[in-house]
Write an enzyme that holds these catalytic residues in place. Structure first.
Site, PDB file in Angstrom:
ATOM      1  N   LYS A 177      -7.766 -38.967  20.707  1.00 15.54           N
ATOM      2  CA  LYS A 177      -6.422 -39.455  20.398  1.00 15.54           C
ATOM      3  C   LYS A 177      -5.450 -39.054  21.495  1.00 15.54           C
ATOM      4  O   LYS A 177      -5.398 -37.882  21.878  1.00 15.54           O
ATOM      5  CB  LYS A 177      -5.949 -38.866  19.056  1.00 15.54           C
ATOM      6  CG  LYS A 177      -6.705 -39.425  17.868  1.00 15.54           C
ATOM      7  CD  LYS A 177      -5.832 -40.356  17.044  1.00 15.54           C
ATOM      8  CE  LYS A 177      -6.650 -41.184  16.085  1.00 15.54           C
ATOM      9  NZ  LYS A 177      -6.346 -40.995  14.683  1.00 15.54           N
TER      10      LYS A 177
ATOM     11  N   CYS B 104      27.965 -55.691   7.438  1.00 14.92           N
ATOM     12  CA  CYS B 104      29.290 -56.257   7.591  1.00 14.92           C
ATOM     13  C   CYS B 104      29.328 -57.529   6.747  1.00 14.92           C
ATOM     14  O   CYS B 104      28.553 -58.449   6.981  1.00 14.92           O
ATOM     15  CB  CYS B 104      29.555 -56.594   9.058  1.00 14.92           C
ATOM     16  SG  CYS B 104      30.982 -57.670   9.234  1.00 14.92           S
TER      17      CYS B 104
ATOM     18  N   CYS C 147      34.116 -56.767  14.269  1.00  8.56           N
ATOM     19  CA  CYS C 147      35.207 -57.524  13.652  1.00  8.56           C
ATOM     20  C   CYS C 147      36.112 -56.656  12.791  1.00  8.56           C
ATOM     21  O   CYS C 147      37.045 -57.148  12.167  1.00  8.56           O
ATOM     22  CB  CYS C 147      34.651 -58.683  12.834  1.00  8.56           C
ATOM     23  SG  CYS C 147      33.857 -58.146  11.317  1.00  8.56           S
TER      24      CYS C 147
ATOM     25  N   ASP D 161      -5.210 -50.354  17.695  1.00  3.70           N
ATOM     26  CA  ASP D 161      -4.433 -49.868  16.566  1.00  3.70           C
ATOM     27  C   ASP D 161      -4.035 -51.037  15.665  1.00  3.70           C
ATOM     28  O   ASP D 161      -2.981 -51.632  15.812  1.00  3.70           O
ATOM     29  CB  ASP D 161      -3.186 -49.152  17.102  1.00  3.70           C
ATOM     30  CG  ASP D 161      -2.625 -48.199  16.075  1.00  3.70           C
ATOM     31  OD1 ASP D 161      -3.289 -47.984  15.041  1.00  3.70           O
ATOM     32  OD2 ASP D 161      -1.530 -47.670  16.307  1.00  3.70           O
TER      33      ASP D 161
ATOM     34  N   LYS E 296      -9.306 -47.702  21.646  1.00  5.75           N
ATOM     35  CA  LYS E 296      -9.179 -47.635  20.188  1.00  5.75           C
ATOM     36  C   LYS E 296      -7.974 -48.469  19.779  1.00  5.75           C
ATOM     37  O   LYS E 296      -6.827 -48.063  19.916  1.00  5.75           O
ATOM     38  CB  LYS E 296      -9.001 -46.188  19.733  1.00  5.75           C
ATOM     39  CG  LYS E 296      -9.091 -46.006  18.234  1.00  5.75           C
ATOM     40  CD  LYS E 296      -9.223 -44.525  17.890  1.00  5.75           C
ATOM     41  CE  LYS E 296      -9.490 -44.295  16.418  1.00  5.75           C
ATOM     42  NZ  LYS E 296      -8.388 -44.668  15.556  1.00  5.75           N
TER      43      LYS E 296
ATOM     44  N   TYR F  41     -16.146 -54.837  18.163  1.00  5.32           N
ATOM     45  CA  TYR F  41     -16.664 -53.692  18.909  1.00  5.32           C
ATOM     46  C   TYR F  41     -17.940 -53.075  18.344  1.00  5.32           C
ATOM     47  O   TYR F  41     -18.360 -52.027  18.784  1.00  5.32           O
ATOM     48  CB  TYR F  41     -15.589 -52.624  19.074  1.00  5.32           C
ATOM     49  CG  TYR F  41     -14.812 -52.283  17.820  1.00  5.32           C
ATOM     50  CD1 TYR F  41     -15.448 -51.718  16.716  1.00  5.32           C
ATOM     51  CD2 TYR F  41     -13.441 -52.512  17.752  1.00  5.32           C
ATOM     52  CE1 TYR F  41     -14.737 -51.394  15.576  1.00  5.32           C
ATOM     53  CE2 TYR F  41     -12.723 -52.189  16.610  1.00  5.32           C
ATOM     54  CZ  TYR F  41     -13.371 -51.632  15.526  1.00  5.32           C
ATOM     55  OH  TYR F  41     -12.656 -51.325  14.407  1.00  5.32           O
TER      56      TYR F  41
ATOM     57  N   CYS G 112      32.433 -62.821  11.828  1.00  8.96           N
ATOM     58  CA  CYS G 112      31.916 -61.733  12.667  1.00  8.96           C
ATOM     59  C   CYS G 112      31.044 -62.339  13.777  1.00  8.96           C
ATOM     60  O   CYS G 112      30.062 -63.022  13.488  1.00  8.96           O
ATOM     61  CB  CYS G 112      31.109 -60.794  11.775  1.00  8.96           C
ATOM     62  SG  CYS G 112      30.470 -59.368  12.618  1.00  8.96           S
TER      63      CYS G 112
ATOM     64  N   GLU H 104     -14.674 -47.186  24.793  1.00 12.06           N
ATOM     65  CA  GLU H 104     -13.893 -48.368  24.417  1.00 12.06           C
ATOM     66  C   GLU H 104     -12.478 -47.938  24.093  1.00 12.06           C
ATOM     67  O   GLU H 104     -12.233 -46.775  23.786  1.00 12.06           O
ATOM     68  CB  GLU H 104     -14.501 -49.012  23.165  1.00 12.06           C
ATOM     69  CG  GLU H 104     -15.921 -49.486  23.358  1.00 12.06           C
ATOM     70  CD  GLU H 104     -16.613 -49.773  22.029  1.00 12.06           C
ATOM     71  OE1 GLU H 104     -15.917 -49.980  21.019  1.00 12.06           O
ATOM     72  OE2 GLU H 104     -17.849 -49.776  22.023  1.00 12.06           O
TER      73      GLU H 104
HETATM   74  P1  AMP Z   1      -9.839 -43.359  12.216  1.00  8.74           P
HETATM   75  O1  AMP Z   1      -9.203 -44.367  11.271  1.00  8.74           O
HETATM   76  O2  AMP Z   1      -8.855 -42.655  13.074  1.00  8.74           O
HETATM   77  O3  AMP Z   1     -10.827 -42.488  11.553  1.00  8.74           O
HETATM   78  O4  AMP Z   1     -10.677 -44.231  13.264  1.00  8.74           O
HETATM   79  C1  AMP Z   1     -11.628 -45.163  12.861  1.00  8.74           C
HETATM   80  C2  AMP Z   1     -11.068 -46.540  13.027  1.00  8.74           C
HETATM   81  O5  AMP Z   1     -10.770 -46.814  14.392  1.00  8.74           O
HETATM   82  C3  AMP Z   1     -12.025 -47.619  12.673  1.00  8.74           C
HETATM   83  O6  AMP Z   1     -12.049 -47.856  11.293  1.00  8.74           O
HETATM   84  C4  AMP Z   1     -11.479 -48.797  13.413  1.00  8.74           C
HETATM   85  O7  AMP Z   1     -10.548 -49.469  12.579  1.00  8.74           O
HETATM   86  C5  AMP Z   1     -10.689 -48.206  14.546  1.00  8.74           C
HETATM   87  N1  AMP Z   1     -11.136 -48.615  15.887  1.00  8.74           N
HETATM   88  C6  AMP Z   1     -10.325 -49.147  16.828  1.00  8.74           C
HETATM   89  N2  AMP Z   1     -10.995 -49.419  17.950  1.00  8.74           N
HETATM   90  C7  AMP Z   1     -12.293 -49.086  17.734  1.00  8.74           C
HETATM   91  C8  AMP Z   1     -13.472 -49.173  18.516  1.00  8.74           C
HETATM   92  N3  AMP Z   1     -13.454 -49.615  19.791  1.00  8.74           N
HETATM   93  N4  AMP Z   1     -14.626 -48.751  17.958  1.00  8.74           N
HETATM   94  C9  AMP Z   1     -14.643 -48.276  16.677  1.00  8.74           C
HETATM   95  N5  AMP Z   1     -13.564 -48.173  15.886  1.00  8.74           N
HETATM   96  C10 AMP Z   1     -12.389 -48.573  16.401  1.00  8.74           C
HETATM   97 ZN    ZN Z   2      31.565 -57.743  11.496  1.00  9.92          ZN
END
Ligand code: AMP
Ligand code: ZN
Length: 663
Positions: free
Chosen positions: A308, A420, A405, A114, A112, A221, A426, A110
């Site tokens: 990562k 500014c 300006c 952010d 990951k 997920y 301006c 899957e």
């Molecule tokens: P980390 O914070 O780097 O330890 O990674 C774990 C976190 O990844 C989890 O707490 C989730 O918030 C996040 N995460 C994002 N996508 C996924 C996914 N597909 N499956 C599980 N965790 C995920």
């Molecule tokens: Zn200015």
């Protein structure tokens, strides 16, 4: 019961349309039609409070203010994931766990996401609770805020287990993030650094109405529970999709670690085209029985790992540092780079943030610099090849005057940025003022958008706000081929805006710290711009909700002769600088009282009653508490409200009694 049937019908209609729009991304009705249905439901629910439902689609707009979130224990711990950074490490992971269970392993890969993780509890098909990860064993109950996220179902469809938990990631897509930051800049707020920070900040806000305005989304997920439909993770998620959850389509079953590595490589390349940030790949064992057999370490499951992505890095040369002036006058230094290819796009510029950042890096024109693009959209300069620096290179001297300006810049204590101060002359700041003036919440002028403002400004047709109202169709026609319609729309929109109430006009003028709410408060108190103009700092600070910062800013604004001229011109052009008849105070009989309206009334609508309360100096509040002075109770007042009023000894007044009280 016809009303109840209609309510049930509307709820299920809206739920389906919501799903079509936010989960499937395939709406079948227009936004307008959706709003019509929603408004009908809001009205019916208001008139029939006995049919209240915590998971009705109307609850998505938020409302509740939360002082602090309850901390609750997780039923299943929310752990982090082990990290890997290379194909070799993935192969090691595969060897390690294969040995543990002595069988071949099928994986699920899957993306990951952010953002911030969230755990959702459902019972009998209804969302019961949403909890943040917190420290893994305990998290915050953020249910009210999470309910405002449109892609999270409040009620489920199909054949779901009666009780389960589902986990996922709340995130902000790039588009929503950028729009949100633009708005923040216009409103004098610091923009968020990246979508992740913005998402996690949003989930923990105290005002759920504000959360509702943020374009948050949520992918799910992971399912947990005793009666899941399948013994395989992948199948469980496919089932959850049928129940109404937004399950990402990028998920894939990989029969071997080689296939996992292919998946990782594919997305390492393609991730830059996704409309949201990911920072890696998550690899999970598909078979739940094997998962159980492998168990957990203290920190993370043994049956899952994350890969990562390396932030991509290239080196290039810094050609020049230029300085941008924002809509609020904030100065941002920009690194102009020798163009290089990075993560699929050509990078020419990078933000240097502020003067401190520049001196911390000691970055100089001519330096060889390292540029990185991680999960984030904007590339960063992460380092300098000092050894290769030219012998004659000179330290960077930050500018002292505005590049637009030429006004000397100021920097107030505790502020990282230079500003500014010339907000009246301006150019980018004037444009910012125009854009705020025409925006939806301000004057809402149909026919004029930011591009039109740019065009009119560059061609010197407008220099200050009142110039807008001096525009004539003939002046506009030369700017567009067949611009007849375009020009009439502009003129008409401006004409119509003259009727906008004073409180919106005051907000539109863009006095620092005078937002929508403050503007309303000021107009209610002073009623006419002439009175507001005369108020000194002390008088202003005496007004409820007006603090020192606002008072100072208002006084400063009216001290400036240019602003007085501007207001006088607008007055002559027919704009409204006086409180409307219907908002004027009639008496102060209800001063200091907090009043709740509940139920249905025979002689007045609820809105009329609310207006009466305001006109007599009272305050409308939505829920009964110890501080409530009395409740105006109509027919069909909700049983829980009735109980609460009785318990707290809050008196109930009938419609007639209330009218008698104020007449
Ligand atoms: P980390 O914070 O780097 O330890 O990674 C774990 C976190 O990844 C989890 O707490 C989730 O918030 C996040 N995460 C994002 N996508 C996924 C996914 N597909 N499956 C599980 N965790 C995920
Ligand atoms: Zn200015």
């Amino acid at each position: 019961m016809i009303v109840q049937d209609r309510i049930v019908f509307l709820r299920s209609e809206l739920q389906q349309h919501n799903y079509n729009y936010y989960v499937l991304d395939k709406p079948t009705i227009s936004d307008f039609e959706f709003d019509m249905l929603l408004n009908e439901l809001i009205d019916l629910e208001k008139q029939n409070p006995q049919f209240y439902d915590a998971n009705s689609p109307t609850q998505r707009v938020g409302g509740e203010l939360i002082k602090s979130f309850d901390t609750v224990a997780h039923e299943y711990r929310m752990l982090s994931l082990g990290n890997t950074y290379s194909a070799e490490e993935l192969v090691d992971f595969d060897k390690r766990i294969t040995k543990l269970v002595e069988t071949d392993i099928e994986y699920v890969c899957e993306l990951k996401y952010d953002g911030v993780s969230i755990s959702l509890k459902y019972e009998n098909g209804e969302l019961k609770q949403a909890i943040t990860r917190g420290n893994g064993t305990h998290g915050d109950d953020v249910t009210v805020n999470v309910k405002t996220i449109n892609s999270i179902p409040l009620k489920l469809k199909g054949d779901y287990p009666s009780k389960f938990e589902i986990r996922g990631e709340i995130f902000l897509p790039h588009e929503g993030f950028e729009q949100m930051n633009e708005k923040r800049i216009v409103n004098d707020l610091e923009p968020f650094a990246n979508p992740r920070n913005a998402a996690s900040g949003s989930v923990k806000m105290q005002d759920s109405k504000e959360v509702a305005k943020r374009p948050l989304d949520c992918f799910l997920y992971y399912l947990l529970g005793k009666e899941l439909p399948s013994q395989r993770h992948y199948e469980n998620l496919q089932n959850a999709r049928e129940w109404g959850f937004k399950i990402p389509h990028e998920i894939e079953v990989c029969p071997s670690i080689d296939k996992v590595i292919d998946y990782v490589n594919y997305w390492d390349n393609k991730r830059h085209h996704l409309p949201y940030d990911i920072d890696g790949i998550v690899i999970k064992v598909n078979d739940l029985r094997l998962q159980e057999q492998m168990g957990f370490t203290a920190k993370s499951p043994r049956w899952a790992i994350s890969y990562k992505f390396k932030a991509e890095q290239v080196s290039t040369v810094l050609n020049e540092i230029t300085y941008q002036v924002g809509r609020t006058g904030a100065i941002t230094p920009v690194a102009n780079l020798e163009p290089v290819l990075l993560a699929g796009t050509v990078v020419k510029r990078a933000s240097l943030h502020n003067a401190d950042q520049i001196s911390k890096l000691d970055i100089r024109v001519g330096d060889k610099v390292y540029v990185e693009k991680g999960g984030e959209i904007i590339p960063k300069i992460v380092g300098i090849a000092l050894k290769e620096r030219d012998l004659f290179s000179q330290p960077t001297v930050y500018i002292s005057h505005c590049p637009e300006c030429n006004t000397p810049l100021v920097r107030s204590e505790g502020d990282a940025k230079h500003y500014c101060p010339n907000d009246l002359m301006c150019p980018p700041q004037i444009k910012g003022k125009f854009e705020h003036f025409i925006s939806k919440k301000a004057m809402d002028i149909d026919g004029i958008g930011p591009e039109t403002i740019d065009l009119l400004f560059e061609n010197q047709l407008i220099a200050s706000i009142p110039d807008l109202y001096d525009l004539k169709k003939e002046y506009l026609l030369p700017f567009k081929k067949e611009g007849e319609k375009w020009a009439s729309n502009i003129i008409e929109g401006l004409e119509q805006s003259k009727a906008i109430p004073f409180e919106r006009l005051l907000f539109a003028l863009g006095v620092r710290y005078v937002g929508e709410t403050v503007s309303k408060v000021l107009v209610k108190e002073f009623q006419h711009v002439d009175h507001l103009m005369m108020a000194d700092k002390e008088r202003l600070e005496n007004v409820d909700e007006i603090g020192e910062k606002i008072a100072e800013s208002v006084v400063l604004y009216f001290q400036n002769k240019e602003n007085i001229k501007l207001i006088n011109r607008l007055k002559n052009q027919g704009l409204c600088f006086e409180i409307g008849e219907e908002s004027k105070a009639i008496s102060s009989q209800l001063l200091g009282m907090s009043i709740v309206i509940s139920g249905v009334f025979s002689n007045f609508s609820r809105d009329e009653l609310k207006k009466l309360i305001e006109q007599h100096g009272g305050k409308n509040v939505s829920s009964i508490s110890k501080k409530t002075t009395f409740v105006v109770a109509g027919e069909n007042m909700g049983p829980s409200k009735l109980q609460k009023a009785e318990k707290l000894n809050v008196p109930l007044l009938s419609e007639d009694e209330f009218i008698k009280k104020i007449s």
